[in-house]
Design an enzyme around this catalytic site. Structure first.
Site, short mmCIF file in Angstrom:
data_model
loop_
_atom_site.label_atom_id
_atom_site.label_comp_id
_atom_site.label_asym_id
_atom_site.label_seq_id
_atom_site.Cartn_x
_atom_site.Cartn_y
_atom_site.Cartn_z
N GLY A 109 -27.33 -6.70 0.54
CA GLY A 109 -26.08 -6.47 1.27
C GLY A 109 -26.04 -5.16 2.03
O GLY A 109 -25.01 -4.48 2.06
N SER A 110 -27.15 -4.82 2.69
CA SER A 110 -27.19 -3.54 3.42
C SER A 110 -26.17 -3.53 4.57
O SER A 110 -25.55 -2.49 4.85
CB SER A 110 -28.59 -3.25 3.95
N ASP A 154 -19.76 -9.59 -0.77
CA ASP A 154 -20.64 -8.42 -0.65
C ASP A 154 -19.84 -7.18 -0.25
O ASP A 154 -20.09 -6.07 -0.73
CB ASP A 154 -21.79 -8.70 0.33
#
Ligand code: MEV
Length: 331
Positions: A109-110, A154
């Protein structure tokens, strides 16, 4: 003036895909964090440095935010900033530097973590006391503007941290009082294309509505059960529920041969349960095992071709790492 903010990555524990359609999921924030430093500039420029994704001195005018083509690595921060400026009037210019403790390939989940960092940093720099819910809403809007799809789980993990029981769009964001579960996490070696996987499931649902809705309902039931069993620390049962969840994900067609091999290997040497985590089609699998089996499970996952990643769960949500630094001209 500048500030440094960090937010955690995430791992989906239960309920992926079903959560896109109004069902619950369980997500944990992980120890690996995204870190963002935001400098206010006195020129009207937008500059991004994110070496991890090969972005070096990407520059445009603040008036062009969100307009025209943009490289993948800046998309989320640029649209986040455009949305923030629309709401709060940001000026004059911004320099964003991003570093990550995890590869953008893992599916941790960058994109959502960097979105949350940028909005939180800008709010703090401008003295705006943004609530967690406002931060979630603006960040989730940014993700939807770009991906057009996604449940927002996220974003919730990046904002709130911990282990969350989560309902689509943030209708429920319930922290679970669980701290020390230890998962074995194995990266399959390929990155998942989340929007494409969501589209595949949507297509399947279109063609086999009754069957797919039944699968979602079954996933929702086992996710609710998993919440209870995690709170009771009944790890053996939690593992069994992971196995059931994996069967449904396989039925949805989102597992891969590689993920299946890693999952089977983990179970063969004594994991209570194992499943893919996230959209499928790549990214990671997770296994839950008694502590005395952990080592052999890790070895089995590696032997099946996975890369074991050391991950701690229930990490803290977004936080200010370095408070505002003022640059004063020398007298
Ligand atoms: C992707 O990591 C998980 C999905 O459920 C998508 C989402 O919830 O946004 C497939």
């Amino acid at each position: 003036m500048n500030i440094t903010v960090s937010a955690p990555g995430k791992l989906m524990l239960f309920g992926e895909h079903a959560v896109v359609y109004g069902y619950p999921c369980i997500v944990t924030a992980v120890g690996q964090r995204m870190r963002t430093t935001v400098d206010l500039l006195d020129t009207p420029d937008f500059i991004v440095d994110a070496q991890d994704v090969d972005i070096i001195s990407y520059k445009k005018k603040m008036t062009e935010l969100g307009i025209g083509a943009m490289p993948k690595g800046v998309q989320f921060v640029e649209i986040a900033l455009a949305n923030f400026s629309k709401k709060y009037q940001l000026q004059p210019g911004i320099h964003i530097t991003m570093t990550s403790e995890f590869s953008s390939q893992f599916g941790f989940g960058s994109s959502s973590a960097s979105t949350v960092c940028v909005i939180q940093a800008c709010a703090a720099l401008m003295g705006i006391n943004i609530s967690k819910k406002e931060l979630f809403d603006l960040s989730y809007q940014t993700v939807l503007d770009i991906q057009k799809t996604g449940s927002g789980f996220d974003v919730a993990a990046a904002v709130y941290g911990g282990i969350l029981y989560y309902l689509t769009g943030g209708k429920v964001i319930e922290p679970l009082a669980i701290k020390n579960i230890s998962f074995v996490v194995g990266y399959s070696g390929s990155k998942s294309d989340t929007p494409a996987m969501i589209a595949d499931v949507a297509w399947k649902r279109e063609r086999e509505k009754v069957k797919v809705e039944r699968i979602f309902e079954a996933i929702a039931t086992l996710t609710d059960d998993a919440k209870k069993k995690m709170e009771e620390r009944d790890w053996e049962r939690v593992g069994t529920l992971m196995n059931f969840n994996q069967e449904y994900l396989r039925d949805l067609g989102v597992s891969t041969e590689k993920l299946e091999a890693m999952i089977a290997a983990a179970k063969q040497v004594g994991a209570w349960g194992a499943k893919l985590s996230g959209a499928g089609g790549g990214d990671c699998m997770i296994a839950l095992a008694p502590s005395d089996k952990r080592k052999v499970v890790e070895e089995a996952v590696i032997k099946a071709g996975g890369q074991v990643i050391d991950v701690s769960v229930s990490a803290e949500g977004v936080k200010i790492e370095k408070p505002i630094q003022e640059f004063k001209a020398k007298p």
